[in-house]
Write a protein that holds these residues in place. Structure first.
Motif, PDB file in Angstrom:
ATOM      1  N   VAL A   1      17.694  13.655  16.782  1.00  0.00           N
ATOM      2  CA  VAL A   1      16.732  13.241  15.770  1.00  0.00           C
ATOM      3  C   VAL A   1      15.764  12.219  16.348  1.00  0.00           C
ATOM      4  CG1 VAL A   1      16.468  12.028  13.590  1.00  0.00           C
ATOM      5  CG2 VAL A   1      18.297  13.706  13.864  1.00  0.00           C
ATOM      6  N   GLN A   2      14.490  12.435  16.090  1.00  0.00           N
ATOM      7  CA  GLN A   2      13.471  11.468  16.504  1.00  0.00           C
ATOM      8  C   GLN A   2      12.433  11.317  15.413  1.00  0.00           C
ATOM      9  OE1 GLN A   2      11.996  12.757  20.459  1.00  0.00           O
ATOM     10  NE2 GLN A   2      12.745  10.784  21.169  1.00  0.00           N
ATOM     11  N   LEU A   3      12.061  10.070  15.162  1.00  0.00           N
ATOM     12  CA  LEU A   3      10.929   9.737  14.306  1.00  0.00           C
ATOM     13  C   LEU A   3      10.042   8.815  15.131  1.00  0.00           C
ATOM     14  CD1 LEU A   3      12.712   8.938  10.920  1.00  0.00           C
ATOM     15  CD2 LEU A   3      11.416  10.991  11.470  1.00  0.00           C
ATOM     16  N   VAL A   4       8.826   9.251  15.380  1.00  0.00           N
ATOM     17  CA  VAL A   4       7.933   8.494  16.249  1.00  0.00           C
ATOM     18  C   VAL A   4       6.676   8.116  15.470  1.00  0.00           C
ATOM     19  CG1 VAL A   4       6.636   8.484  18.397  1.00  0.00           C
ATOM     20  CG2 VAL A   4       8.813   9.718  18.266  1.00  0.00           C
ATOM     21  N   GLU A   5       6.551   6.818  15.201  1.00  0.00           N
ATOM     22  CA  GLU A   5       5.385   6.313  14.476  1.00  0.00           C
ATOM     23  C   GLU A   5       4.230   6.042  15.424  1.00  0.00           C
ATOM     24  OE1 GLU A   5       8.961   4.158  12.380  1.00  0.00           O
ATOM     25  OE2 GLU A   5       8.340   4.628  14.423  1.00  0.00           O
ATOM     26  N   SER A   6       3.040   6.150  14.899  1.00  0.00           N
ATOM     27  CA  SER A   6       1.833   5.807  15.642  1.00  0.00           C
ATOM     28  C   SER A   6       0.741   5.414  14.651  1.00  0.00           C
ATOM     29  CB  SER A   6       1.367   6.982  16.507  1.00  0.00           C
ATOM     30  OG  SER A   6       1.066   8.100  15.706  1.00  0.00           O
ATOM     31  N   GLY A   7      -0.324   4.829  15.178  1.00  0.00           N
ATOM     32  CA  GLY A   7      -1.467   4.488  14.337  1.00  0.00           C
ATOM     33  C   GLY A   7      -1.572   3.039  13.949  1.00  0.00           C
ATOM     34  N   GLY A   8      -0.596   2.240  14.315  1.00  0.00           N
ATOM     35  CA  GLY A   8      -0.678   0.821  13.998  1.00  0.00           C
ATOM     36  C   GLY A   8      -1.742   0.136  14.837  1.00  0.00           C
ATOM     37  N   GLY A   9      -2.022  -1.108  14.493  1.00  0.00           N
ATOM     38  CA  GLY A   9      -3.013  -1.867  15.232  1.00  0.00           C
ATOM     39  C   GLY A   9      -3.466  -3.077  14.462  1.00  0.00           C
ATOM     40  N   SER A  10      -4.574  -3.631  14.899  1.00  0.00           N
ATOM     41  CA  SER A  10      -5.140  -4.810  14.265  1.00  0.00           C
ATOM     42  C   SER A  10      -6.397  -4.431  13.496  1.00  0.00           C
ATOM     43  CB  SER A  10      -5.476  -5.865  15.314  1.00  0.00           C
ATOM     44  OG  SER A  10      -4.316  -6.341  15.949  1.00  0.00           O
ATOM     45  N   VAL A  11      -6.541  -5.006  12.319  1.00  0.00           N
ATOM     46  CA  VAL A  11      -7.690  -4.698  11.475  1.00  0.00           C
ATOM     47  C   VAL A  11      -8.035  -5.925  10.643  1.00  0.00           C
ATOM     48  CG1 VAL A  11      -6.255  -3.787   9.600  1.00  0.00           C
ATOM     49  CG2 VAL A  11      -8.609  -2.945   9.882  1.00  0.00           C
ATOM     50  N   GLN A  12      -9.271  -6.023  10.244  1.00  0.00           N
ATOM     51  CA  GLN A  12      -9.696  -7.125   9.398  1.00  0.00           C
ATOM     52  C   GLN A  12      -9.328  -6.854   7.938  1.00  0.00           C
ATOM     53  OE1 GLN A  12     -13.902  -7.677  10.123  1.00  0.00           O
ATOM     54  NE2 GLN A  12     -13.500  -9.031  11.858  1.00  0.00           N
ATOM     55  N   PRO A  13      -9.208  -7.887   7.140  1.00  0.00           N
ATOM     56  CA  PRO A  13      -8.964  -7.681   5.707  1.00  0.00           C
ATOM     57  C   PRO A  13     -10.022  -6.769   5.097  1.00  0.00           C
ATOM     58  CG  PRO A  13      -8.649  -9.980   6.272  1.00  0.00           C
ATOM     59  CD  PRO A  13      -9.218  -9.318   7.503  1.00  0.00           C
ATOM     60  N   GLY A  14      -9.556  -5.859   4.266  1.00  0.00           N
ATOM     61  CA  GLY A  14     -10.446  -4.875   3.666  1.00  0.00           C
ATOM     62  C   GLY A  14     -10.554  -3.598   4.456  1.00  0.00           C
ATOM     63  N   GLY A  15     -10.016  -3.587   5.665  1.00  0.00           N
ATOM     64  CA  GLY A  15     -10.094  -2.420   6.523  1.00  0.00           C
ATOM     65  C   GLY A  15      -9.046  -1.371   6.201  1.00  0.00           C
ATOM     66  N   SER A  16      -9.033  -0.329   7.021  1.00  0.00           N
ATOM     67  CA  SER A  16      -8.135   0.804   6.810  1.00  0.00           C
ATOM     68  C   SER A  16      -7.435   1.190   8.106  1.00  0.00           C
ATOM     69  CB  SER A  16      -8.924   2.013   6.295  1.00  0.00           C
ATOM     70  OG  SER A  16      -9.540   1.739   5.061  1.00  0.00           O
ATOM     71  N   LEU A  17      -6.265   1.758   7.939  1.00  0.00           N
ATOM     72  CA  LEU A  17      -5.517   2.350   9.047  1.00  0.00           C
ATOM     73  C   LEU A  17      -4.764   3.556   8.517  1.00  0.00           C
ATOM     74  CD1 LEU A  17      -3.851  -0.693  10.902  1.00  0.00           C
ATOM     75  CD2 LEU A  17      -5.613   0.825  11.837  1.00  0.00           C
ATOM     76  N   ARG A  18      -4.498   4.522   9.391  1.00  0.00           N
ATOM     77  CA  ARG A  18      -3.631   5.632   9.030  1.00  0.00           C
ATOM     78  C   ARG A  18      -2.464   5.689  10.009  1.00  0.00           C
ATOM     79  NH1 ARG A  18      -4.266  12.198   8.396  1.00  0.00           N
ATOM     80  NH2 ARG A  18      -4.216  12.170  10.666  1.00  0.00           N
ATOM     81  N   LEU A  19      -1.281   5.565   9.442  1.00  0.00           N
ATOM     82  CA  LEU A  19      -0.062   5.681  10.237  1.00  0.00           C
ATOM     83  C   LEU A  19       0.429   7.126  10.202  1.00  0.00           C
ATOM     84  CD1 LEU A  19       1.918   2.513   9.067  1.00  0.00           C
ATOM     85  CD2 LEU A  19       0.149   2.710  10.837  1.00  0.00           C
ATOM     86  N   SER A  20       1.004   7.545  11.299  1.00  0.00           N
ATOM     87  CA  SER A  20       1.612   8.874  11.392  1.00  0.00           C
ATOM     88  C   SER A  20       3.053   8.723  11.859  1.00  0.00           C
ATOM     89  CB  SER A  20       0.850   9.757  12.385  1.00  0.00           C
ATOM     90  OG  SER A  20      -0.491   9.936  11.999  1.00  0.00           O
ATOM     91  N   CYS A  21       3.885   9.658  11.437  1.00  0.00           N
ATOM     92  CA  CYS A  21       5.274   9.684  11.880  1.00  0.00           C
ATOM     93  C   CYS A  21       5.626  11.130  12.187  1.00  0.00           C
ATOM     94  CB  CYS A  21       6.183   9.112  10.818  1.00  0.00           C
ATOM     95  SG  CYS A  21       7.947   9.317  11.174  1.00  0.00           S
ATOM     96  N   ALA A  22       5.824  11.419  13.458  1.00  0.00           N
ATOM     97  CA  ALA A  22       6.186  12.762  13.892  1.00  0.00           C
ATOM     98  C   ALA A  22       7.697  12.878  13.973  1.00  0.00           C
ATOM     99  CB  ALA A  22       5.548  13.062  15.236  1.00  0.00           C
ATOM    100  N   ALA A  23       8.236  13.882  13.293  1.00  0.00           N
ATOM    101  CA  ALA A  23       9.686  14.042  13.196  1.00  0.00           C
ATOM    102  C   ALA A  23      10.160  15.258  13.983  1.00  0.00           C
ATOM    103  CB  ALA A  23      10.091  14.188  11.735  1.00  0.00           C
ATOM    104  N   SER A  24      11.361  15.162  14.493  1.00  0.00           N
ATOM    105  CA  SER A  24      11.984  16.299  15.174  1.00  0.00           C
ATOM    106  C   SER A  24      13.497  16.154  15.133  1.00  0.00           C
ATOM    107  CB  SER A  24      11.498  16.389  16.632  1.00  0.00           C
ATOM    108  OG  SER A  24      11.834  15.222  17.347  1.00  0.00           O
TER     109      SER A  24
END
Length: 120
Positions: A2-25
């Protein structure tokens, strides 16, 4: 395995947006409830959002209207679209796969986490 691999994190200013992904297997993704949790420094891990196998979504009150969880069963991936980010959203975000396999028995799988930092 089993693997769950997250990605998409980072630094952003208040009011900004991010999209996280989690690939499963390694498990039958489409029958699991998928969720996102987060843990800020010095705080306990808390539930953020979850999506059922039939794509019913639920959210913690503190992210309602700002975050959207979705899943793609063809790609075995769950997403967390985060908008209107606040400093208080700063945390390590974890992907979770959850399923009841018997009356009192559950399968729970976790990813390694991805850091989200919101600061000006």
């Amino acid at each position: 395995q089993v693997q769950l691999v997250e990605s998409g994190g980072g630094s952003v200013q208040p009011g900004g947006s991010l999209r996280l992904s989690c690939a499963a297997s390694g498990f039958v993704f489409r029958i699991y409830v998928m969720g996102w949790y987060r843990q800020a420094p010095g705080k306990e891990r808390e539930w953020v959002a979850s999506i059922s196998s039939s794509s019913t979504a639920n959210y913690a009150d503190f992210v309602k209207g700002r975050f959207t969880i979705s899943r793609d069963n063809e790609k075995n991936t769950v997403y967390l679209q985060m908008s209107s980010l606040k400093v208080d959203d700063t945390a390590v975000y974890y992907c979770n796969a959850h399923r009841r396999v018997a009356a009192e028995t559950f399968n729970d799988y976790w990813g390694q986490g991805t850091q989200v930092t919101v600061s000006s």
